[in-house]
Design a protein around this motif. Structure first.
Motif, short mmCIF file in Angstrom:
data_model
loop_
_atom_site.label_atom_id
_atom_site.label_comp_id
_atom_site.label_asym_id
_atom_site.label_seq_id
_atom_site.Cartn_x
_atom_site.Cartn_y
_atom_site.Cartn_z
N PHE A 1 -7.83 -57.57 26.01
CA PHE A 1 -8.63 -57.04 26.93
C PHE A 1 -9.09 -57.99 28.20
O PHE A 1 -9.29 -59.09 27.61
CB PHE A 1 -9.69 -56.02 26.51
N THR A 2 -9.15 -57.93 29.26
CA THR A 2 -9.51 -58.93 30.27
C THR A 2 -10.71 -59.21 30.15
O THR A 2 -11.65 -58.51 29.76
CB THR A 2 -9.35 -58.26 31.79
N LYS A 3 -11.20 -60.53 30.61
CA LYS A 3 -12.52 -61.09 30.59
C LYS A 3 -13.46 -60.28 31.56
O LYS A 3 -14.37 -59.89 30.85
CB LYS A 3 -12.48 -62.57 31.10
N ASN A 4 -12.73 -59.84 32.65
CA ASN A 4 -13.61 -58.88 33.41
C ASN A 4 -14.30 -57.74 32.75
O ASN A 4 -15.42 -57.13 32.87
CB ASN A 4 -12.94 -58.42 34.75
N PHE A 5 -13.39 -56.87 31.81
CA PHE A 5 -13.70 -56.01 30.87
C PHE A 5 -14.63 -56.31 30.10
O PHE A 5 -15.77 -55.59 29.73
CB PHE A 5 -12.02 -55.26 30.50
N PHE A 6 -14.35 -57.29 29.34
CA PHE A 6 -15.19 -57.78 28.17
C PHE A 6 -16.51 -58.35 28.67
O PHE A 6 -17.55 -57.99 27.95
CB PHE A 6 -14.76 -59.08 27.76
N ASP A 7 -16.69 -58.92 29.93
CA ASP A 7 -18.14 -58.99 30.50
C ASP A 7 -18.79 -57.84 31.14
O ASP A 7 -20.10 -57.90 31.43
CB ASP A 7 -17.92 -59.96 31.72
N SER A 8 -18.12 -56.85 31.22
CA SER A 8 -18.75 -55.52 31.82
C SER A 8 -19.87 -54.91 30.55
O SER A 8 -20.39 -54.01 31.16
CB SER A 8 -17.59 -54.56 32.07
#
Length: 506
Positions: A314-321
Motif C-alpha cells: 500500500f502506498t505511503k500516501n495511504f499509510f500516512d492517511s
C-alpha cells in the motif's frame, strides 16, 4: 463414460458429510468417484461444495478476485514482476491479461450451481431447499463478480449492451451465448438473491456456508452499484436489518480484538467470528483443489514474511492517511510511528514494545520510491499451519458502512455523517467534516477494506477517475468510465464463442 465428466476440474470429487449440520468441504478420493447421476442429497451436496470451492480458487476469491480490486486501485502498487504487472500498469489486452482465469472460474462456479438449482430428481426436502438457496446466492455472487469486472458500471450510461453471458441451464458444450445487457444481468442477480434469501439458513453450522445475512449483504452491494429508482432505499433496508438484528452471531469486532481478528495466531479466534458473515474454507484438503499455497495465496502476495513472491504494498500516501505521530528514524533507516487507528497500528520497533500494526514498514524493498507498507491482514503461519487461515469475504463492517452510504444516497446526510464518524472513532480513526460526504464515506471504506478487493469497484461504481499519485509509470490518471475500467475478455474465450463480443476499444 461418466455422465458428469463435464465438470472438467478436480472439483467433481468434492464430497460432504451426510449430516446437514456438518458439511465439511473435504475431498472425495478420486478412485471412489462413482457419480452417474445426481439422484441423492449427498450427490447434490457435492455440487454445492464444488461451487464453494471453485469460488475459493486462486483464480477467484482465493487470490485474484480479492487482489485485483486492490491492484487496480489508487492505494496499492506492485513492487516486483512477480504478480499482476499487466493489471497494475493497466496494459491488459485480450491476448495478455491477468483476468482470463477469473472469467473462466466464475462460469465454473455457475455451472456447478446450475446443476443444483435445476435438479428435479432429488425430492424437495428442507435440506434440498437449503442447498438450492445456497446455490442461487453463490450463482448471484459469481455473476455480480463478472459484471463488476467485465462490464461498465450500470450508472455510467455507456455500453450497457455489454453485460456478460447469462447461462442458467446445465452444461452444454454446444451453446455460444451472447452478452446480456447490464440491466438483464442485474435483474438475474437480484432474482437469485431474493430466492436464495427466502430459503437459506439463518444460522449455518459454519460461516464457510452462505446464510440469509450473506444474501442481504450482497443485495446491499448490488443495489448500491445498480442505483436504479428505489435501490438506495432497498440497500438501506437490508443493511439496517443486518446491523440491528445481527445478535450474537453477527456483531462488530471489538477495537481491542481487531488486530487479533486478522493477524493473531489463533484460527479458533479469527475464524467463525461474529464480525464475519462469510469466509472461504482454507484447509489442507480444500487447498489441494483451490491451488492456494506458496506460489499464490493472499499471504504470499501481501505479507512481508511471505518470501520472494511478495509483491503488493500500500502506498505511503495511504499509510500516512491514518492518524499517526512519526518518531525518530532508527539508525538502520527503519521509520517509526505510532497510531491510534487499529487498522494502521504502531510501527515502533524499539522498547517499550507496542502492539504490532496491520500495516508494516519493516523490510521494505529498497528500490521503491516512496516505499509503502505491507499488510498483516493475511498471516502465512497460523495455529492450523501455513496458508490455512480462512479468507474473509463479507464482514459486519460492510453492513455498517453500506448503511451509511445508503443513508447518504437517500438524503439523510446528517445521520450518515454521525454514523460515519462513530464508525471511524470505533477504529481509532479520524473524523470527517461531511463537506464531500460521498468522498468521506469512500475514504473510510478504503481504510476499512484495504486488502479486501473493494477500492477499485467503489471508484468504478460511482464513476470516479482513477488517480495514482505515486509508484506509477503508466496509466496513472484514468478518466471515469474509460475502457480500462472494464477488463477485456480473453481472446481464447472469444475464439470458442463467435457470439461473444469484445468490449469496445480492445
Amino acid at each position: 463414460m461418466k455422465k458428469f465428466l463435464i465438470i472438467i476440474s478436480s472439483l467433481l470429487v468434492i464430497s460432504a458429510s451426510n449430516s446437514c449440520s456438518d458439511r465439511e468441504l473435504e475431498l472425495y478420493p478420486p478412485s471412489q468417484d462413482d457419480i452417474q447421476d445426481i439422484d441423492s442429497e449427498d450427490k447434490l451436496q457435492k455440487f454445492v461444495n464444488a461451487g464453494y470451492l471453485t469460488m475459493g480458487s486462486v483464480s477467484a476469491f482465493g487470490a485474484d478476485a480479492m487482489a485485483l480490486g486492490d491492484v487496480l486501485s489508487d492505494n496499492l502498487y506492485v513492487t516486483s514482476a512477480k504478480a499482476y504487472v499487466l493489471t497494475s500498469n493497466m496494459n491488459y489486452s485480450p491476448l495478455n491479461n491477468d483476468t482470463g482465469g477469473l472469467y473462466r472460474t466464475m462460469y465454473d462456479a455457475i455451472m456447478n450451481c446450475n446443476m443444483v438449482i435445476n435438479n428435479t430428481k432429488v425430492a424437495n426436502s428442507p435440506n434440498v431447499v437449503r442447498m438450492k438457496a445456497e446455490a442461487k446466492i453463490l450463482r448471484a455472487f459469481a455473476y455480480f463478480t463478472l459484471v463488476n469486472y467485465f462490464s461498465p458500471a450500470p450508472t455510467s450510461g455507456i455500453n450497457q449492451e455489454y453485460g456478460v453471458p447469462i447461462v442458467l441451464g446445465n452444461y452444454d458444450s454446444s451453446i455460444q451465448p451472447a452478452r446480456a445487457t447490464v440491466a438483464e444481468v442485474y435483474s438475474q442477480i437480484i432474482s437469485d438473491l431474493n430466492e436464495g434469501l427466502a430459503d437459506a439458513d439463518e444460522s449455518p453450522s459454519s460461516k464457510v456456508f452462505l446464510s440469509k445475512t450473506a444474501a442481504k449483504l450482497i443485495l446491499t452491494r448490488v443495489y448500491l452499484t445498480r442505483r436504479a429508482a428505489g435501490d438506495a432505499q432497498l440497500a438501506l433496508q437490508y443493511a439496517t436489518e443486518i446491523v440491528n438484528n445481527g445478535g450474537s452471531e453477527f456483531a462488530p469486532v471489538a477495537t481491542a480484538d481487531y488486530v487479533n481478528y486478522w493477524a493473531g495466531n489463533s484460527d479458533d479466534f479469527s475464524e467463525n467470528h461474529p464480525e464475519t458473515i462469510w469466509e472461504l474454507d482454507m484447509n489442507s484438503s480444500s487447498n489441494l483443489v483451490t491451488g492456494v499455497g506458496a506460489n499464490l495465496a493472499m499471504p504470499t502476495l501481501y505479507n512481508r514474511v511471505s518470501g520472494d513472491r511478495r509483491a503488493l504494498l500500500f502506498t505511503k500516501n495511504f499509510f500516512d492517511s491514518f492518524p499517526h505521530t512519526d518518531l525518530p528514524t532508527l539508525p538502520n533507516g527503519t521509520p517509526q510511528s505510532i497510531s491510534p487507528d487499529v487498522r494502521r497500528g504502531d510501527t515502533k520497533t524499539t522498547a517499550p514494545a507496542l502492539p504490532a500494526g496491520l500495516l508494516s514498514t519493516l523490510t521494505l524493498p529498497a528500490t521503491d520510491n516512496p516505499a509503502g507498507a505491507w499488510t498483516n491482514k493475511y498471516p502465512r503461519l497460523t495455529s492450523n499451519g501455513n496458508f490455512m487461515r480462512n479468507i474473509k469475504i463479507f464482514r459486519f463492517a460492510e453492513a455498517q458502512l453500506n448503511r451509511i452510504e445508503a443513508l447518504h444516497l437517500t438524503g439523510q446526510n446528517a445521520t450518515a455523517l454521525a454514523e460515519l464518524n462513530a464508525f471511524a472513532l470505533s477504529r481509532g480513526g479520524s473524523t470527517y467534516t461531511g463537506a464531500n460526504l460521498l468522498n468521506d464515506i469512500l475514504t473510510e471504506k478504503s481504510k476499512e477494506f484495504y486488502g479486501e478487493g473493494q477500492r477499485f469497484l467503489d471508484l468504478k461504481r460511482h464513476n470516479l477517475p482513477l488517480i495514482k499519485n505515486s509508484n506509477c509509470t503508466t496509466n496513472c490518471n484514468v478518466p471515469a468510465n474509460d475502457k480500462l475500467f472494464v477488463m477485456p475478455i480473453s481472446q481464447t474465450a472469444i475464439n470458442f464463442n463467435v457470439n461473444l463480443k469484445q468490449y469496445p476499444g480492445y
